[in-house]
Design an enzyme around this catalytic site. Sequence first.
Site, PDB file in Angstrom:
ATOM      1  N   HIS A  12       0.838  -1.218   0.000  1.00  0.00           N
ATOM      2  CA  HIS A  12       0.000   0.000   0.000  1.00  0.00           C
ATOM      3  C   HIS A  12       0.867   1.261   0.000  1.00  0.00           C
ATOM      4  CE1 HIS A  12      -0.213  -0.640   4.658  1.00  0.00           C
ATOM      5  NE2 HIS A  12       0.793   0.151   4.382  1.00  0.00           N
ATOM      6  N   HIS A  59      -0.818   5.438   8.895  1.00  0.00           N
ATOM      7  CA  HIS A  59       0.579   5.849   9.079  1.00  0.00           C
ATOM      8  C   HIS A  59       0.659   7.101   9.933  1.00  0.00           C
ATOM      9  CE1 HIS A  59       0.248   3.167   5.660  1.00  0.00           C
ATOM     10  NE2 HIS A  59       1.445   2.755   6.003  1.00  0.00           N
ATOM     11  N   HIS A 193      10.820  -3.403   3.236  1.00  0.00           N
ATOM     12  CA  HIS A 193      11.260  -2.012   3.185  1.00  0.00           C
ATOM     13  C   HIS A 193      11.622  -1.507   4.565  1.00  0.00           C
ATOM     14  CE1 HIS A 193       6.981  -1.521   4.218  1.00  0.00           C
ATOM     15  NE2 HIS A 193       7.150  -0.235   4.458  1.00  0.00           N
ATOM     16  N   GLU A 240       5.246  -4.995   8.733  1.00  0.00           N
ATOM     17  CA  GLU A 240       3.788  -4.838   8.645  1.00  0.00           C
ATOM     18  C   GLU A 240       3.134  -5.971   7.842  1.00  0.00           C
ATOM     19  OE1 GLU A 240       3.135  -1.038   6.754  1.00  0.00           O
ATOM     20  OE2 GLU A 240       3.611  -1.799   4.758  1.00  0.00           O
TER      21      GLU A 240
END
Length: 431
Positions: A12, A59, A193, A240
Amino acid sequence: MAHIIGAFACSHTPTIGFAFDKDKARDPTWAPIFEAFAPVREWLLAQRPDAIVYIFNDHVTSFFFDHYSAFALGIGEEYAVADEGGGPRDLPPIRGHQELAIHIGKSLMADEFDMSFFQRKPLDHGLFSPLSMLLPHQPAWPFPVVPLQIGVLQFPVPSARRCWKLGEALRRAVESYPADLRVVIAATGGLSHQVHGEGCGFNNPAWDLEFLDLIERDPARLVDMTQADYARLGGMEGAEVIMWLIMRGALSPKVVRRHHSYYLPSMTGIATLVLENQGVEDAVANQRQRELIDHQLKGAERLPGTYPFTLERSVRGYRLNHFLHRLIEPAHRAAFVADEAAACAAAGLSEEESRLVRQRDWIGMIHYGVIFFMLEKLGAVVGVSNLHIYAAMRGLELEEFLKTRNAPAAIYSVAGKSAGDLAWDRPAAAP
Ligand code: FE2
């Protein structure tokens, strides 16, 4: 009963929304993102789901550290696009499927997941970045969502195993929904990431491909990994991907993979995956689940003059509860005191809601869906004691109600130092 057709999972990253907004489909740098999402889009549109249960993380946009929760389920009417710093993207709000959301919320709580619930929060790129690539959305989105926000940013966060178990409970929740709905589960986040610290820029495509394989064929291997394991293999923010386990836990052990892709353009490994569920609903188990959902409050409906503040009441009474809750803000309070009708109108209250407030229809507000703790705030603002409110709800004069208390002289409210005239608190005049 509702049926889980299957699931899609994808990254996302904001890159996806950026590529869409800037119309970069023919730019060779960005074209692979469009190509990766096209088969998911095709699959999703062909399924025509009645709702998408959408698992993502915010976030630190709408869910800040003043109150950070692990599992937050959206039960709202609709969700606008959040402003993440440069103004919101030009996308319409998306509808929530409130009935399904409320049912899922009750079922997860019945299964001992201590959920938090939200309404009217704008949602950030965790939800809208992939969705804008996946669905036509002008003038409106074709399918409603049930957003499930996972707090994966402030440790401790739920373990991979906990996410897996939540997925299993999510399956029971969806399948026990009494109406025939076709439901798609969406999981987002990752893949590898890291965007902070000297370790920023870490990627591990080999692990990403292994993860894609394991999540489909052998997810059990992923559930005992720690968050440090995930961070070591896929970067700290890449951890995540435990959110994908919620999706996978909601599907049958064997699934059919319809599509997968992987592309690493910049910071985050962008993956897409479509899995079809092979599970068959169990009518007996679903009936048992519905009984479990009703178990804790069963019988409360027969208690006279008692109105448990349920998710249904919370949804119905949200606008009025919100208006009354804002009386804790000095500016809103002053505006209300100066001109009640104007303040009600400015907040968009309906005529009925405005009447309930302005006529101090205490029991009417309870019947409508207001929680008592908003009544005592209104009482504090307008100089009415809690005891006056209790008496009014019982349909009694204050003196009559006070006679039912052990200390009939005890009259109080939550009024603080800037409250108005509390006439009821003056000492009785000497005879
Ligand atoms: Fe994220």
